[in-house]
Design a protein around this motif. Structure first.
Motif, PDB file in Angstrom:
ATOM      1  N   VAL A  61      -3.881   5.855  -9.832  1.00 32.94           N
ATOM      2  CA  VAL A  61      -2.940   5.513 -10.607  1.00 32.94           C
ATOM      3  C   VAL A  61      -3.406   4.249 -11.420  1.00 32.94           C
ATOM      4  CG1 VAL A  61      -0.319   4.400 -10.373  1.00 32.94           C
ATOM      5  CG2 VAL A  61      -1.285   5.904  -8.508  1.00 32.94           C
ATOM      6  N   ASN A 110       1.741   9.328   1.113  1.00 32.96           N
ATOM      7  CA  ASN A 110       1.081   9.998  -0.011  1.00 32.96           C
ATOM      8  C   ASN A 110       0.531  11.410   0.488  1.00 32.96           C
ATOM      9  OD1 ASN A 110      -1.828   9.700   0.246  1.00 32.96           O
ATOM     10  ND2 ASN A 110      -1.109   7.739   0.228  1.00 32.96           N
ATOM     11  N   ILE A 147      -0.761   9.178 -13.754  1.00 35.15           N
ATOM     12  CA  ILE A 147      -1.298   9.244 -12.368  1.00 35.15           C
ATOM     13  C   ILE A 147      -2.409  10.559 -12.508  1.00 35.15           C
ATOM     14  CG2 ILE A 147      -1.075   9.880  -9.947  1.00 35.15           C
ATOM     15  CD1 ILE A 147       1.873   8.939 -10.335  1.00 35.15           C
ATOM     16  N   TYR A 194       0.983  -1.299  -0.085  1.00 33.33           N
ATOM     17  CA  TYR A 194      -0.005   0.085  -0.108  1.00 33.33           C
ATOM     18  C   TYR A 194       1.118   1.369  -0.084  1.00 33.33           C
ATOM     19  CZ  TYR A 194      -4.172  -2.861   1.112  1.00 33.33           C
ATOM     20  OH  TYR A 194      -5.271  -3.804   0.778  1.00 33.33           O
ATOM     21  N   THR A 195       0.312   2.372  -0.715  1.00 29.53           N
ATOM     22  CA  THR A 195       1.053   3.532  -0.763  1.00 29.53           C
ATOM     23  C   THR A 195       0.621   4.303   0.403  1.00 29.53           C
ATOM     24  OG1 THR A 195       1.004   3.316  -3.089  1.00 29.53           O
ATOM     25  CG2 THR A 195       1.702   5.521  -2.215  1.00 29.53           C
ATOM     26  N   THR A 211      -5.044  -2.044 -10.342  1.00 35.01           N
ATOM     27  CA  THR A 211      -3.771  -3.338 -10.716  1.00 35.01           C
ATOM     28  C   THR A 211      -4.314  -3.956 -11.958  1.00 35.01           C
ATOM     29  OG1 THR A 211      -5.236  -4.916  -9.187  1.00 35.01           O
ATOM     30  CG2 THR A 211      -3.319  -3.587  -8.441  1.00 35.01           C
ATOM     31  N   THR A 229      -4.713   2.797  -6.320  1.00 33.26           N
ATOM     32  CA  THR A 229      -4.042   2.037  -7.385  1.00 33.26           C
ATOM     33  C   THR A 229      -4.710   1.285  -8.189  1.00 33.26           C
ATOM     34  OG1 THR A 229      -1.885   2.519  -6.216  1.00 33.26           O
ATOM     35  CG2 THR A 229      -1.774   0.954  -7.770  1.00 33.26           C
ATOM     36  N   HIS A 274      -5.967   7.902  -1.945  1.00 35.19           N
ATOM     37  CA  HIS A 274      -4.868   7.079  -3.198  1.00 35.19           C
ATOM     38  C   HIS A 274      -5.209   5.867  -3.569  1.00 35.19           C
ATOM     39  CE1 HIS A 274      -1.179   5.757  -5.095  1.00 35.19           C
ATOM     40  NE2 HIS A 274      -0.637   7.080  -5.033  1.00 35.19           N
ATOM     41  N   GLN A 312       3.559   4.723 -16.230  1.00 35.16           N
ATOM     42  CA  GLN A 312       2.215   4.652 -15.665  1.00 35.16           C
ATOM     43  C   GLN A 312       1.649   6.344 -15.640  1.00 35.16           C
ATOM     44  OE1 GLN A 312       3.078   2.357 -11.899  1.00 35.16           O
ATOM     45  NE2 GLN A 312       0.981   1.946 -12.136  1.00 35.16           N
TER      46      GLN A 312
END
Length: 263
Positions: free
Chosen positions: A158, A47, A188, A43-44, A56, A54, A52, A186
């Motif tokens: 993301v 930030n 964002i 996990y991010t 996949t 992401t 946030h 990628q």
């Protein structure tokens, strides 16, 4: 005897109905294996946004929310204005001091992760303080992400590697007011402040444009060939009618003569 049989049937029906209602309206536990499952990628946590997300490559997403309350409801809206609970796994909570606990540890410390038909309710542990972060993993759909805005503030989404949003209608983002930045292969998407009830991102692979372009070219060639073929067929039929004398025009000798009896 009939009355007793009728009462038995009615009692059985009431029992089945009450059991069904309990299943629909009551809470459903999420297994410890789901709560403590490892996320697809770390996990991010670090930030600068309030949410946030992401996405996949296997049609799943990981979300990290900064919470300003002691609970959060997770759901999707259906086409009739109702709510449906989303699938939840790999639940984690990070305290402001950086300590991360699993979903089962969250429950053991007085928190809850309860699922009903309409939502998943996550309540924070008794010792949770402000500015903590909750992370979950859930399912998405290929090439399109859509989710209500569970928290207010700034958002970052993301995209999976090599996905793009620039070419409409293959790519589309709502609400407006976003910025797009590149991070390697990628994209964002960032919003400074989301006031809409939901965010939606439709994206594509670069090769999708090539496939669509090739298909459009093939259809164009086939269309032109079809038009040319039918024009040749029409011309051949016209000549055939002429050869049979079906299209021979005859001079009207009496075009200048008045009708009989009127001269």
């Amino acid at each position: 005897m009939r009355r007793r049989h009728l009462l038995t049937v009615l009692g059985l029906a009431a029992l089945i109905l009450s059991a069904g209602c309990a299943g629909l309206l009551g809470g459903q536990s999420i297994s410890d294996e789901q709560l403590d499952e490892e996320p697809p990628s770390p996990y991010t946590w670090d930030n600068s946004v309030d949410a946030h997300i992401t996405i996949t490559e296997n049609a799943r997403f990981q979300a990290v929310y900064r919470l300003d309350s002691d609970s959060i409801e997770l759901f999707r809206r259906d086409g009739f204005g109702g709510r449906n609970a989303i699938s939840v796994s790999a639940v984690r909570y990070r305290y402001p001091n950086g300590t991360v606990i699993t979903g089962t540890e969250l429950v053991a410390r007085g928190g809850t992760v309860d699922r009903s038909r309409e939502r998943v309710l996550v309540s924070l542990p008794d010792d949770a303080a402000g500015d903590g972060r909750l992370a979950v993993t859930s399912s998405s759909t290929p090439k399109r992400f859509s989710l209500p805005t569970f928290v207010n503030g700034s958002y970052a989404v993301v995209l999976p590697p090599n996905r793009r949003i620039e070419v409409f209608p293959f790519g589309k983002v709502t609400p407006s007011g976003y910025e797009v930045e590149s991070a390697g292969d990628q994209r964002i998407i960032r919003w400074d402040n989301v006031e809409a009830d939901a965010i939606s991102v439709q994206f594509y692979l670069q090769r999708d444009l090539y496939i669509f372009g090739a298909a459009a070219a093939v259809l164009t060639v086939v269309g032109i060939g079809g038009v040319a073929y039918y024009r040749r067929r029409i011309e051949a039929l016209r000549k055939q009618r002429e050869e049979l004398g079906l299209d021979v025009e005859t001079d009207d000798e009496f075009d200048d003569e008045p009708p009989p009896g009127m001269g």
